[in-house]
Design a protein around this motif. Structure first.
Motif, mmCIF file in Angstrom:
data_model
loop_
_atom_site.group_PDB
_atom_site.id
_atom_site.type_symbol
_atom_site.label_atom_id
_atom_site.label_comp_id
_atom_site.label_asym_id
_atom_site.label_seq_id
_atom_site.Cartn_x
_atom_site.Cartn_y
_atom_site.Cartn_z
ATOM 1 N N LEU A 41 0.844 -1.194 0.000
ATOM 2 C CA LEU A 41 0.000 0.000 0.000
ATOM 3 C C LEU A 41 0.882 1.247 0.000
ATOM 4 C CD1 LEU A 41 -2.649 -1.010 2.696
ATOM 5 C CD2 LEU A 41 -3.083 -0.659 0.265
ATOM 6 N N PRO A 42 0.416 2.316 -0.635
ATOM 7 C CA PRO A 42 1.206 3.546 -0.588
ATOM 8 C C PRO A 42 1.303 4.074 0.843
ATOM 9 C CG PRO A 42 -0.930 3.945 -1.624
ATOM 10 C CD PRO A 42 -0.826 2.473 -1.390
ATOM 11 N N ARG A 43 2.461 4.565 1.203
ATOM 12 C CA ARG A 43 2.654 5.096 2.562
ATOM 13 C C ARG A 43 1.962 6.441 2.696
ATOM 14 N NH1 ARG A 43 7.349 3.246 5.970
ATOM 15 N NH2 ARG A 43 7.956 1.298 5.005
ATOM 16 N N ARG A 44 1.255 6.581 3.796
ATOM 17 C CA ARG A 44 0.582 7.840 4.089
ATOM 18 C C ARG A 44 1.465 8.655 5.026
ATOM 19 N NH1 ARG A 44 -4.940 8.271 3.115
ATOM 20 N NH2 ARG A 44 -5.817 6.451 2.127
ATOM 21 N N PRO A 45 1.365 9.974 4.954
ATOM 22 C CA PRO A 45 2.163 10.794 5.881
ATOM 23 C C PRO A 45 1.696 10.570 7.318
ATOM 24 C CG PRO A 45 0.636 12.162 4.625
ATOM 25 C CD PRO A 45 0.545 10.784 4.053
ATOM 26 N N PRO A 46 2.606 10.665 8.273
ATOM 27 C CA PRO A 46 2.221 10.498 9.676
ATOM 28 C C PRO A 46 1.192 11.546 10.078
ATOM 29 C CG PRO A 46 4.612 10.602 9.437
ATOM 30 C CD PRO A 46 4.025 10.938 8.109
ATOM 31 N N VAL A 47 0.313 11.152 11.000
ATOM 32 C CA VAL A 47 -0.709 12.088 11.480
ATOM 33 C C VAL A 47 -0.272 12.792 12.748
ATOM 34 C CG1 VAL A 47 -2.650 10.882 10.413
ATOM 35 C CG2 VAL A 47 -1.948 10.263 12.724
ATOM 36 N N GLY A 48 0.858 12.371 13.320
ATOM 37 C CA GLY A 48 1.370 13.026 14.518
ATOM 38 C C GLY A 48 0.899 12.402 15.821
#
Length: 197
Positions: free
Chosen positions: A119-126
């Motif tokens: 799966l494509p990596r999503r940016p961290p949400v923090g």
């Protein structure tokens, strides 16, 4: 009182087990109305709180996660009984034909890193609970955001499987019922614990 207790029990069941959803609560209402036609006001009054609680939870999940299910793992749980019970060659063919996502080839509840490879990596949400692949004790973090996306792919696969191969689900449910009525010791899930003891 009996009606309120029944709806309370159904509500708790829905809130604790991902396979049960709001329709389970709603299906009890017509049965009770049929069984107790003179108590229709009590039945409907007792139905209000479960609908508000479960409906509110599902609305919150739809708003935050894009899925109205009471669990972000519903697709994964159902995939175990449907898409992942197909012969591997058939699953691979459906993936090649674009009918199923490549995620279906990954065993359900695999580690975060395995899903991140397909799966494509999503940016961290923090938020560490959503971002970290492992918990502080080194175990897999099943709260990671990748499981939401993986579960959505599994849900799509479940719908395809139910449409094309309904007997796969029926056989899985039958097998689960047989296992349910066996002694847990006979199933083999506890072999490692028994050896340790």
């Amino acid at each position: 009182l009996a009606v309120a207790l029944l709806f309370t029990a159904l509500t708790l069941l829905v809130l604790m087990r991902s396979m049960f959803q709001l329709p389970w609560v709603l299906l009890a209402a017509p049965l009770l109305l049929y069984a107790r036609p003179r108590s229709s006001r009590q039945v409907l009054a007792a139905l209000v709180m479960p609908v508000v609680l479960v409906g509110g939870l599902q609305l919150k999940n739809l708003t935050l996660f894009g899925s109205a299910s009471t669990s972000s793992w519903l697709g994964m749980s159902l995939a175990r009984l449907t898409a992942q019970r197909l012969p591997r060659s058939e699953t691979e063919r459906l993936v090649r034909d674009g009918e199923l996502s490549q995620v279906v080839l990954v065993p359900t509840f695999a580690p975060v890193e395995v899903y991140q490879s397909v799966l494509p990596r999503r940016p961290p949400v923090g938020v560490p609970a959503f971002d970290e692949p492992r918990q502080s004790n080194g175990e897999v973090n099943f709260n990671h955001q990748v499981y939401l996306e993986a579960s959505a792919h599994y849900t799509d696969a479940v719908l395809v499987t139910l449409t094309r191969y309904p007997t796969v689900y029926a056989r899985s449910v039958l097998q689960s019922l047989i296992i349910f009525f066996h002694n847990p010791v006979d199933i083999g899930h506890h072999d490692a614990n028994r050896a340790a003891i």
